[in-house]
Design an enzyme around this catalytic site. Sequence first.
Site, short mmCIF file in Angstrom:
data_model
loop_
_atom_site.label_atom_id
_atom_site.label_comp_id
_atom_site.label_asym_id
_atom_site.label_seq_id
_atom_site.Cartn_x
_atom_site.Cartn_y
_atom_site.Cartn_z
N LYS A 16 0.84 -1.21 0.11
CA LYS A 16 -0.14 -0.03 0.04
C LYS A 16 0.94 1.42 -0.08
O LYS A 16 0.74 2.31 -0.71
CB LYS A 16 -0.86 0.06 1.09
CG LYS A 16 -1.87 -1.07 1.40
CD LYS A 16 -2.98 -0.91 2.71
CE LYS A 16 -2.01 -1.02 3.99
NZ LYS A 16 -1.44 -2.38 4.43
N ARG A 91 -10.03 0.98 8.75
CA ARG A 91 -9.28 -0.16 9.16
C ARG A 91 -10.59 -1.22 9.80
O ARG A 91 -10.07 -2.34 10.01
CB ARG A 91 -8.33 -0.02 9.98
CG ARG A 91 -6.79 -0.67 9.40
CD ARG A 91 -5.82 -0.20 10.42
NE ARG A 91 -4.65 -1.13 9.94
CZ ARG A 91 -3.80 -0.71 9.35
NH1 ARG A 91 -3.44 0.56 8.99
NH2 ARG A 91 -2.78 -1.51 9.15
N ARG A 130 11.71 -6.47 4.95
CA ARG A 130 11.97 -5.37 5.21
C ARG A 130 12.34 -5.24 6.71
O ARG A 130 13.11 -4.58 7.26
CB ARG A 130 10.26 -4.56 5.35
CG ARG A 130 10.47 -3.20 5.73
CD ARG A 130 9.19 -2.50 5.76
NE ARG A 130 8.14 -3.29 6.40
CZ ARG A 130 6.61 -2.91 6.57
NH1 ARG A 130 6.19 -2.16 5.61
NH2 ARG A 130 6.02 -3.68 7.22
N ARG A 136 11.43 -2.49 11.46
CA ARG A 136 10.44 -1.77 12.09
C ARG A 136 9.70 -2.40 13.22
O ARG A 136 9.95 -3.90 13.33
CB ARG A 136 9.21 -1.76 11.08
CG ARG A 136 8.32 -0.50 11.27
CD ARG A 136 7.33 -0.47 10.00
NE ARG A 136 6.02 -0.88 10.31
CZ ARG A 136 5.05 -0.76 9.28
NH1 ARG A 136 5.29 -0.10 8.22
NH2 ARG A 136 3.98 -1.39 9.58
N ARG A 147 -0.83 -9.30 13.29
CA ARG A 147 -1.48 -8.02 12.28
C ARG A 147 -2.25 -8.63 11.05
O ARG A 147 -3.05 -8.16 10.70
CB ARG A 147 -0.39 -7.50 11.72
CG ARG A 147 0.57 -6.50 12.53
CD ARG A 147 1.64 -5.87 12.44
NE ARG A 147 1.88 -5.25 10.87
CZ ARG A 147 2.79 -4.88 10.05
NH1 ARG A 147 4.07 -5.21 10.74
NH2 ARG A 147 2.79 -4.34 8.97
P1 AP5 Z 1 4.51 -1.52 2.03
O1 AP5 Z 1 4.36 -0.74 0.61
O2 AP5 Z 1 5.34 -0.85 3.17
O3 AP5 Z 1 3.35 -2.19 2.15
P2 AP5 Z 1 2.00 -1.52 3.07
O4 AP5 Z 1 0.96 -2.58 2.66
O5 AP5 Z 1 2.32 -0.33 3.24
O6 AP5 Z 1 2.64 -2.51 4.48
P3 AP5 Z 1 2.78 -1.99 5.85
O7 AP5 Z 1 3.28 -3.13 6.58
O8 AP5 Z 1 3.24 -0.62 6.21
O9 AP5 Z 1 1.03 -2.17 6.11
P4 AP5 Z 1 0.55 -2.13 7.36
O10 AP5 Z 1 -1.06 -2.02 6.95
O11 AP5 Z 1 0.48 -3.34 8.25
O12 AP5 Z 1 1.06 -0.74 8.32
P5 AP5 Z 1 0.58 0.50 8.94
O13 AP5 Z 1 1.83 1.35 8.91
O14 AP5 Z 1 -0.68 0.94 7.89
O15 AP5 Z 1 5.52 -2.69 1.53
C1 AP5 Z 1 5.94 -3.77 2.32
C2 AP5 Z 1 7.40 -4.29 1.89
O16 AP5 Z 1 7.39 -4.92 0.74
C3 AP5 Z 1 8.32 -2.79 1.76
O17 AP5 Z 1 9.60 -3.22 2.31
C4 AP5 Z 1 8.45 -2.57 0.22
O18 AP5 Z 1 9.55 -2.25 -0.06
C5 AP5 Z 1 8.12 -4.00 -0.29
N1 AP5 Z 1 7.48 -4.25 -1.63
C6 AP5 Z 1 6.25 -3.46 -1.79
N2 AP5 Z 1 5.92 -3.83 -3.03
C7 AP5 Z 1 6.59 -4.78 -3.37
C8 AP5 Z 1 6.61 -5.85 -4.57
N3 AP5 Z 1 5.49 -5.53 -5.49
N4 AP5 Z 1 7.20 -6.64 -4.59
C9 AP5 Z 1 8.24 -6.74 -3.47
N5 AP5 Z 1 8.31 -6.03 -2.48
C10 AP5 Z 1 7.51 -5.14 -2.34
O19 AP5 Z 1 -0.09 0.31 10.40
C11 AP5 Z 1 0.90 0.03 11.26
C12 AP5 Z 1 0.12 -0.12 12.55
O20 AP5 Z 1 -0.47 1.37 13.02
C13 AP5 Z 1 -1.12 -1.12 12.66
O21 AP5 Z 1 -0.60 -2.30 12.94
C14 AP5 Z 1 -1.92 -0.46 13.84
O22 AP5 Z 1 -1.57 -0.83 15.15
C15 AP5 Z 1 -1.71 1.01 13.58
N6 AP5 Z 1 -2.83 1.66 12.67
C16 AP5 Z 1 -2.37 2.23 11.44
N7 AP5 Z 1 -3.45 2.63 11.09
C17 AP5 Z 1 -4.52 2.42 11.92
C18 AP5 Z 1 -6.04 2.69 11.74
N8 AP5 Z 1 -6.54 3.16 10.88
N9 AP5 Z 1 -6.64 2.08 13.13
C19 AP5 Z 1 -6.06 1.65 13.91
N10 AP5 Z 1 -4.61 1.26 14.11
C20 AP5 Z 1 -4.01 1.77 12.90
#
Ligand code: AP5
Length: 191
Positions: A16, A91, A130, A136, A147
């Site tokens: 994402k 979410r 990652r 992280r 997660r």
């Molecule tokens: P990346 O692009 O970072 O993927 P992502 O989907 O953004 O993954 P995240 O792990 O950041 O998502 P998340 O939803 O768990 O975390 P968030 O920060 O929102 O890609 C992942 C990796 O793969 C990277 O190394 C990238 O380089 C690589 N990659 C990308 N595309 C690729 C491809 N095509 N091929 C190969 N490699 C690739 O949330 C974190 C925490 O915050 C949550 O767990 C929760 O505790 C809290 N939180 C956030 N938002 C909320 C909310 N709305 N409500 C409540 N809690 C929340």
Amino acid sequence: MTMKRVVILGAPGAGKGTQAKKIAEYLGIPHMSTGAMLRSQIDNGTELGNKAKEYMVAGNLVPDEVVNDIVATSLKEAVRDGGFLLDGYPRNLDQVHNLGYILHDLGVEIDGVLELKVNFDEVVERIKKRAQIEGRADDSDETVRNRLEVYKRETAPITAFYQTAGKLTVIDGMGTVDEVWKRVKAAVDAA
Ligand code: AP5
């Protein structure tokens, strides 16, 4: 119609954030990641960050009232300035409704919701890589398992809401970043 108010959905590690940066640049709208906002609060040692930290380290959702507050303020500014790309919000169904209320008050609607579909083995691999590079705090094996469970239970069901509303486009998120971007760009251009 050019998309200006966009939500990107997908499992943890689905790509994402990676695709959101490209979409935001392509459409000239701000990339709003709730995960990044929360991590910045933690880095700055704010009260909100301290509250969020225990949930994030365990891989659980931060309570709605905390996240809703952060989103409301930034969304108002973004809508005023012409649009947004929301990554990581909503979410769960309560957040879906909260987003609806905020936008309704501002007199606008979401133009489209993009869902990146990636199989769970692949997201685990991406997050493992990652973890080695970035370290992280929530990328440990145990936290990632939780997660993904939280995603299945709380977040995956919201796609049905946007599907019914006629807003959802599902995109194959497997393959290289560039391959996925071609599909994402095609979906954005087709809107
Ligand atoms: P990346 O692009 O970072 O993927 P992502 O989907 O953004 O993954 P995240 O792990 O950041 O998502 P998340 O939803 O768990 O975390 P968030 O920060 O929102 O890609 C992942 C990796 O793969 C990277 O190394 C990238 O380089 C690589 N990659 C990308 N595309 C690729 C491809 N095509 N091929 C190969 N490699 C690739 O949330 C974190 C925490 O915050 C949550 O767990 C929760 O505790 C809290 N939180 C956030 N938002 C909320 C909310 N709305 N409500 C409540 N809690 C929340």
